[in-house]
Design a protein around this motif. Structure first.
Motif, PDB file in Angstrom:
ATOM      1  N   ARG A  24       8.148   5.349 -18.986  1.00  0.00           N
ATOM      2  CA  ARG A  24       9.083   4.543 -18.192  1.00  0.00           C
ATOM      3  C   ARG A  24       9.832   3.588 -19.108  1.00  0.00           C
ATOM      4  O   ARG A  24       9.327   3.174 -20.153  1.00  0.00           O
ATOM      5  CB  ARG A  24       8.287   3.754 -17.143  1.00  0.00           C
ATOM      6  CG  ARG A  24       9.123   2.921 -16.233  1.00  0.00           C
ATOM      7  CD  ARG A  24       9.303   3.323 -14.790  1.00  0.00           C
ATOM      8  NE  ARG A  24       8.411   4.235 -14.166  1.00  0.00           N
ATOM      9  CZ  ARG A  24       7.491   3.906 -13.269  1.00  0.00           C
ATOM     10  NH1 ARG A  24       7.305   2.646 -12.940  1.00  0.00           N
ATOM     11  NH2 ARG A  24       6.758   4.826 -12.708  1.00  0.00           N
ATOM     12  N   LEU A  25      11.037   3.203 -18.688  1.00  0.00           N
ATOM     13  CA  LEU A  25      11.849   2.237 -19.425  1.00  0.00           C
ATOM     14  C   LEU A  25      12.030   0.986 -18.583  1.00  0.00           C
ATOM     15  O   LEU A  25      11.983   1.051 -17.349  1.00  0.00           O
ATOM     16  CB  LEU A  25      13.219   2.840 -19.761  1.00  0.00           C
ATOM     17  CG  LEU A  25      13.199   4.021 -20.726  1.00  0.00           C
ATOM     18  CD1 LEU A  25      14.563   4.686 -20.796  1.00  0.00           C
ATOM     19  CD2 LEU A  25      12.746   3.573 -22.105  1.00  0.00           C
ATOM     20  N   PRO A  26      12.267  -0.172 -19.220  1.00  0.00           N
ATOM     21  CA  PRO A  26      12.491  -1.402 -18.469  1.00  0.00           C
ATOM     22  C   PRO A  26      13.708  -1.269 -17.543  1.00  0.00           C
ATOM     23  O   PRO A  26      14.641  -0.513 -17.843  1.00  0.00           O
ATOM     24  CB  PRO A  26      12.757  -2.466 -19.542  1.00  0.00           C
ATOM     25  CG  PRO A  26      12.220  -1.896 -20.805  1.00  0.00           C
ATOM     26  CD  PRO A  26      12.314  -0.406 -20.673  1.00  0.00           C
ATOM     27  N   SER A  42       9.844   6.587 -30.494  1.00  0.00           N
ATOM     28  CA  SER A  42       8.988   5.546 -29.916  1.00  0.00           C
ATOM     29  C   SER A  42       9.019   5.599 -28.398  1.00  0.00           C
ATOM     30  O   SER A  42       9.996   6.050 -27.805  1.00  0.00           O
ATOM     31  CB  SER A  42       9.431   4.150 -30.372  1.00  0.00           C
ATOM     32  OG  SER A  42      10.671   3.801 -29.783  1.00  0.00           O
ATOM     33  N   ILE A  43       7.934   5.129 -27.808  1.00  0.00           N
ATOM     34  CA  ILE A  43       7.919   4.896 -26.364  1.00  0.00           C
ATOM     35  C   ILE A  43       8.045   3.392 -26.168  1.00  0.00           C
ATOM     36  O   ILE A  43       7.656   2.608 -27.039  1.00  0.00           O
ATOM     37  CB  ILE A  43       6.638   5.434 -25.687  1.00  0.00           C
ATOM     38  CG1 ILE A  43       5.395   4.789 -26.283  1.00  0.00           C
ATOM     39  CG2 ILE A  43       6.575   6.948 -25.767  1.00  0.00           C
ATOM     40  CD1 ILE A  43       4.138   5.055 -25.488  1.00  0.00           C
ATOM     41  N   VAL A  44       8.615   2.992 -25.054  1.00  0.00           N
ATOM     42  CA  VAL A  44       8.774   1.573 -24.766  1.00  0.00           C
ATOM     43  C   VAL A  44       7.543   1.111 -23.991  1.00  0.00           C
ATOM     44  O   VAL A  44       7.222   1.648 -22.935  1.00  0.00           O
ATOM     45  CB  VAL A  44      10.071   1.295 -23.980  1.00  0.00           C
ATOM     46  CG1 VAL A  44      10.212  -0.193 -23.699  1.00  0.00           C
ATOM     47  CG2 VAL A  44      11.282   1.808 -24.752  1.00  0.00           C
ATOM     48  N   LEU A  45       6.849   0.128 -24.560  1.00  0.00           N
ATOM     49  CA  LEU A  45       5.650  -0.419 -23.921  1.00  0.00           C
ATOM     50  C   LEU A  45       5.997  -1.410 -22.816  1.00  0.00           C
ATOM     51  O   LEU A  45       5.275  -1.527 -21.838  1.00  0.00           O
ATOM     52  CB  LEU A  45       4.758  -1.103 -24.958  1.00  0.00           C
ATOM     53  CG  LEU A  45       4.158  -0.201 -26.021  1.00  0.00           C
ATOM     54  CD1 LEU A  45       3.481  -1.032 -27.106  1.00  0.00           C
ATOM     55  CD2 LEU A  45       3.180   0.789 -25.408  1.00  0.00           C
ATOM     56  N   ALA A  77      16.517  -8.282 -23.253  1.00  0.00           N
ATOM     57  CA  ALA A  77      16.626  -7.134 -24.160  1.00  0.00           C
ATOM     58  C   ALA A  77      15.622  -7.164 -25.308  1.00  0.00           C
ATOM     59  O   ALA A  77      15.820  -6.507 -26.331  1.00  0.00           O
ATOM     60  CB  ALA A  77      18.051  -7.003 -24.699  1.00  0.00           C
ATOM     61  N   MET A  78      14.524  -7.908 -25.165  1.00  0.00           N
ATOM     62  CA  MET A  78      13.449  -7.885 -26.162  1.00  0.00           C
ATOM     63  C   MET A  78      12.393  -6.892 -25.672  1.00  0.00           C
ATOM     64  O   MET A  78      11.652  -7.179 -24.731  1.00  0.00           O
ATOM     65  CB  MET A  78      12.850  -9.282 -26.341  1.00  0.00           C
ATOM     66  CG  MET A  78      13.818 -10.266 -26.927  1.00  0.00           C
ATOM     67  SD  MET A  78      13.084 -11.876 -27.341  1.00  0.00           S
ATOM     68  CE  MET A  78      12.314 -12.347 -25.812  1.00  0.00           C
ATOM     69  N   ASN A  79      12.375  -5.709 -26.296  1.00  0.00           N
ATOM     70  CA  ASN A  79      11.502  -4.630 -25.864  1.00  0.00           C
ATOM     71  C   ASN A  79      10.484  -4.283 -26.935  1.00  0.00           C
ATOM     72  O   ASN A  79      10.803  -4.225 -28.117  1.00  0.00           O
ATOM     73  CB  ASN A  79      12.338  -3.388 -25.538  1.00  0.00           C
ATOM     74  CG  ASN A  79      13.289  -3.642 -24.397  1.00  0.00           C
ATOM     75  OD1 ASN A  79      12.911  -4.168 -23.369  1.00  0.00           O
ATOM     76  ND2 ASN A  79      14.544  -3.265 -24.581  1.00  0.00           N
TER      77      ASN A  79
END
Length: 196
Positions: free
Chosen positions: A73-75, A132-135, A141-143
């Motif tokens: 999933r993404l933010p 990379s995967i987004v944690l 916008a700080m991911n």
């Protein structure tokens, strides 16, 4: 940091960090994890792989500030085309890159081009989308990313609109240990904004 085999002590520390937080989502199970890996052409680094399969697939309570996202999933505020993401293409950085201050960064990014053929926007997009995967996100916008392919596989990075920096004591940005386990332990110990 062993990214190929789960360390039982690390898994116990991660499990303890999420116990009683009230926010962990149910684990995916091994079949779902292997299906995700096959779809994206990667093997997730340990201990994150076992965490998602056996402990939890995300957590509303964090880390980071707005919660640990479920796998893939993404933010909500992700600014980009999800079709541009390629997890099997190696994450391009080996060291911190603040592109607002250093537009060239030839020693830190391998963009596959010859002598500056690639423009800065393309190189920045590769940092956001490749390997990379987004944690999760701390907002604005700080991911946080977990590198899943390339030489920095298993390491956690923070990207923002001005640059990208690795997490962990070895990079000099925090006293935290490397990788997903070190990142979670740092959060559990109260280090909510390690790079601030």
């Amino acid at each position: 940091m062993n990214t190929d085999h789960a360390d039982p002590a690390e898994l116990a520390a991660i499990r303890d960090a999420f116990e009683g937080t009230g926010g962990p989502a149910p684990a995916l199970g091994w079949d779902a994890v292997r299906a995700f890996e096959a779809e994206h052409g990667v093997v997730l680094p340990e201990p994150y792989r076992t965490f998602v399969a056996e402990i939890a697939n995300g957590s509303a309570s964090g880390p980071p500030h707005y919660g640990l996202l479920p796998l893939g999933r993404l933010p909500d505020d992700w600014d980009g085309d999800t079709e541009d993401r390629d997890l099997s293409r190696p994450f391009p950085l080996t060291g911190a890159w603040l592109w607002e201050e250093d537009e060239d960064a030839p020693d830190r990014i391998d963009d596959g081009s010859e002598d500056g053929e690639s423009d800065e926007d393309e190189r920045v997009e590769r940092v956001y989308n490749d390997g990379s995967i987004v944690l999760g996100t701390d907002g604005c916008a700080m991911n946080w990313h977990l590198v899943v392919s390339g030489p920095r596989r298993g390491h956690v990075w923070l990207t923002s609109d001005v640059g990208a920096v690795p997490f962990g004591a070895e990079s000099g940005h925090t006293a935290g240990g490397p990788g997903f386990a070190g990142w979670v332990r740092h959060w559990a110990a109260g280090g909510h904004r390690p790079l601030g």
